[in-house]
Design a protein around this motif. Structure first.
Motif, short mmCIF file in Angstrom:
data_model
loop_
_atom_site.label_atom_id
_atom_site.label_comp_id
_atom_site.label_asym_id
_atom_site.label_seq_id
_atom_site.Cartn_x
_atom_site.Cartn_y
_atom_site.Cartn_z
N LEU A 296 40.79 45.74 33.90
CA LEU A 296 39.95 46.04 35.06
C LEU A 296 40.81 45.99 36.31
N MET A 297 40.61 46.94 37.21
CA MET A 297 41.43 46.91 38.43
C MET A 297 40.72 47.64 39.57
N GLY A 298 41.19 47.38 40.79
CA GLY A 298 40.72 48.13 41.94
C GLY A 298 41.56 49.39 42.11
N SER B 167 36.31 51.51 42.83
CA SER B 167 36.61 51.88 44.21
C SER B 167 36.71 50.62 45.07
N ARG B 168 37.43 50.75 46.15
CA ARG B 168 37.64 49.62 47.06
C ARG B 168 37.72 50.18 48.48
N PRO B 169 37.04 49.56 49.45
CA PRO B 169 37.11 50.08 50.82
C PRO B 169 38.56 50.20 51.29
N THR C 130 46.71 38.07 41.27
CA THR C 130 47.42 36.92 41.85
C THR C 130 46.41 35.81 42.13
N PHE C 131 45.21 36.21 42.46
CA PHE C 131 44.12 35.25 42.73
C PHE C 131 44.57 34.18 43.72
N ASP C 132 45.03 34.63 44.87
CA ASP C 132 45.58 33.72 45.88
C ASP C 132 44.84 33.89 47.20
N LEU D 180 41.46 36.88 53.54
CA LEU D 180 40.87 35.54 53.45
C LEU D 180 41.91 34.45 53.73
N ARG D 181 43.13 34.64 53.25
CA ARG D 181 44.20 33.67 53.57
C ARG D 181 44.40 33.62 55.07
N ASN D 182 44.39 34.79 55.71
CA ASN D 182 44.58 34.82 57.17
C ASN D 182 43.43 34.11 57.88
N LEU E 145 36.62 42.86 50.73
CA LEU E 145 37.25 41.54 50.73
C LEU E 145 38.62 41.66 50.10
N SER E 146 39.57 40.90 50.64
CA SER E 146 40.88 40.82 49.98
C SER E 146 41.42 39.42 50.17
N SER E 147 42.29 39.01 49.26
CA SER E 147 42.89 37.67 49.36
C SER E 147 43.71 37.55 50.64
N GLN F 131 55.57 41.41 42.48
CA GLN F 131 55.40 42.45 43.50
C GLN F 131 54.89 41.90 44.83
N LYS F 132 54.51 40.62 44.85
CA LYS F 132 53.98 40.07 46.11
C LYS F 132 55.12 39.37 46.82
N ASP F 133 55.38 39.74 48.08
CA ASP F 133 56.56 39.19 48.72
C ASP F 133 56.27 37.96 49.59
N LYS G 152 32.72 40.50 41.67
CA LYS G 152 31.86 41.70 41.61
C LYS G 152 32.50 42.75 40.70
N LEU G 153 33.81 42.88 40.78
CA LEU G 153 34.54 43.81 39.91
C LEU G 153 34.28 43.43 38.45
N ALA G 154 34.39 42.13 38.16
CA ALA G 154 34.21 41.65 36.78
C ALA G 154 32.77 41.85 36.30
N ASP H 192 43.40 50.42 44.44
CA ASP H 192 44.75 50.19 44.97
C ASP H 192 45.74 49.93 43.84
N SER H 193 45.29 49.22 42.81
CA SER H 193 46.19 48.94 41.68
C SER H 193 46.49 50.20 40.88
N LEU H 194 45.49 51.09 40.76
CA LEU H 194 45.75 52.34 40.03
C LEU H 194 46.82 53.16 40.77
P1 ATP Z 1 46.03 40.61 48.11
O1 ATP Z 1 45.22 40.85 49.33
O2 ATP Z 1 46.82 39.33 48.14
O3 ATP Z 1 46.88 41.81 47.74
P2 ATP Z 1 43.79 41.15 46.31
O4 ATP Z 1 42.57 40.84 47.12
O5 ATP Z 1 44.10 42.60 46.10
O6 ATP Z 1 45.05 40.36 46.88
P3 ATP Z 1 44.54 40.48 43.61
O7 ATP Z 1 44.45 39.14 42.97
O8 ATP Z 1 45.88 41.02 43.90
O9 ATP Z 1 43.62 40.42 44.93
O10 ATP Z 1 43.71 41.55 42.78
C1 ATP Z 1 43.52 41.53 41.40
C2 ATP Z 1 42.78 42.82 41.00
O11 ATP Z 1 41.49 42.83 41.59
C3 ATP Z 1 43.50 44.08 41.50
O12 ATP Z 1 43.44 45.08 40.50
C4 ATP Z 1 42.69 44.50 42.71
O13 ATP Z 1 42.71 45.90 42.93
C5 ATP Z 1 41.29 44.04 42.31
N1 ATP Z 1 40.48 43.75 43.50
C6 ATP Z 1 40.69 42.75 44.39
N2 ATP Z 1 39.77 42.79 45.36
C7 ATP Z 1 38.95 43.83 45.09
C8 ATP Z 1 37.81 44.40 45.76
N3 ATP Z 1 37.34 43.91 46.90
N4 ATP Z 1 37.21 45.49 45.19
C9 ATP Z 1 37.70 46.01 44.03
N5 ATP Z 1 38.77 45.53 43.36
C10 ATP Z 1 39.39 44.45 43.88
#
Ligand code: ATP
Length: 234
Positions: free
Chosen positions: A122-124, A150-152, A18-20, A202-204, A197-199, A52-54, A28-30, A126-128
């Motif tokens: 590529l995914m974190g 992996s993701r904390p 979503t990159f929001d 960061l938005r909050n 880190l999560s979007s 899927q994002k509400d 770092k994932l990339a 949580d996405s799997l």
């Molecule tokens: P939100 O908090 O809004 O759910 P997000 O931080 O998970 O957003 P997305 O744009 O939904 O960001 O994530 C895109 C992809 O990047 C997803 O597969 C997610 O698992 C992965 N990703 C995001 N942040 C991380 C992180 N800190 N470590 C590993 N993977 C990440």
């Protein structure tokens, strides 16, 4: 002695999101998988309609702009790290009408890159875990490989569901190099990444008075500049 044939298969990493907004966790994932999987290119693919994002989502064109800016930072980081992976931003989901289903993107990109290219989504972690809720999720593996980081706060072993477990039993490889030699059908899980880190967080934070303390360790500098200039996420 005969030289082993060069592997000419193209290896393309696909990072949909979503990159929001985009953040350093995405970068770092990339860059991690660019190196581990010897990727020729990485495409950042902002979702057009993230079904899927509400919460109220930032308009797709703005998220695309933020992702293009993040792409500049990613390309610089790769250059600095001497990782020879090209970076592209793809509007495929922004331009497609309706909900952004990964399966439609996978089919279109397979068509674009041909049957031999190794396409790695590529995914974190949580996405799997969430994968079985994706539209036509069982078809994805026929078009793509997956590389999962992996993701904390996300414990794959503890939170795994039966459907994901079954998928892993069939497709998991412990060998990252295997993805270089396969167009699709493999899943590699890497547990060395831990970027907290999560979007959402960061938005909050961007809504509060600590907005100005957010730095390029959290949000890529070019993205942050646009957020500041446009006054986003207030
Ligand atoms: P939100 O908090 O809004 O759910 P997000 O931080 O998970 O957003 P997305 O744009 O939904 O960001 O994530 C895109 C992809 O990047 C997803 O597969 C997610 O698992 C992965 N990703 C995001 N942040 C991380 C992180 N800190 N470590 C590993 N993977 C990440």
């Amino acid at each position: 002695m005969s030289a082993s044939p060069l592997n000419t298969r193209k290896k393309i990493g696909l990072l949909g999101g979503t990159f929001d907004p985009p953040h350093i966790g995405h970068l770092k994932l990339a860059s991690h998988f660019a190196k581990v999987l010897n990727l020729d290119a990485i495409l950042l693919i902002p979702s057009g309609e993230p079904w899927q994002k509400d919460a109220a989502i930032t308009p797709a064109e703005i998220r695309l702009q933020l992702t293009e800016a993040a792409g500049i930072d990613l390309a610089r980081a790769l250059l600095y790290l001497k990782i020879p992976t090209q970076v592209g931003i793809d509007r495929i989901e922004v331009d497609r009408a309706g909900p952004s289903y990964a399966i439609d993107t996978a089919v279109a990109l397979r068509e674009r890159f041909g049957p031999d290219a190794s396409l790695v989504w590529l995914m974190g972690a949580d996405s799997l875990l969430n994968l079985p809720t994706w539209h036509a999720w069982e078809d994805l593996i026929h078009y793509l490989n997956f590389a999962v980081a992996s993701r904390p706060n996300c414990d794959l072993d503890a939170e795994i569901n039966p459907a994901t477990k079954q998928l892993l039993e069939k497709h998991q490889t412990k060998e990252p190099n295997a993805l270089e030699n396969c167009a699709s059908g493999l899943i590699y899980i890497d547990d060395s990444l831990a970027v907290d880190l999560s979007s959402t967080d960061l938005r909050n934070r961007l809504k509060t008075s600590t907005r100005n303390t957010i730095a390029s360790e959290q949000i890529p500098s070019h993205t942050l500049e646009i957020i500041t200039n446009l006054g986003l996420y207030q």
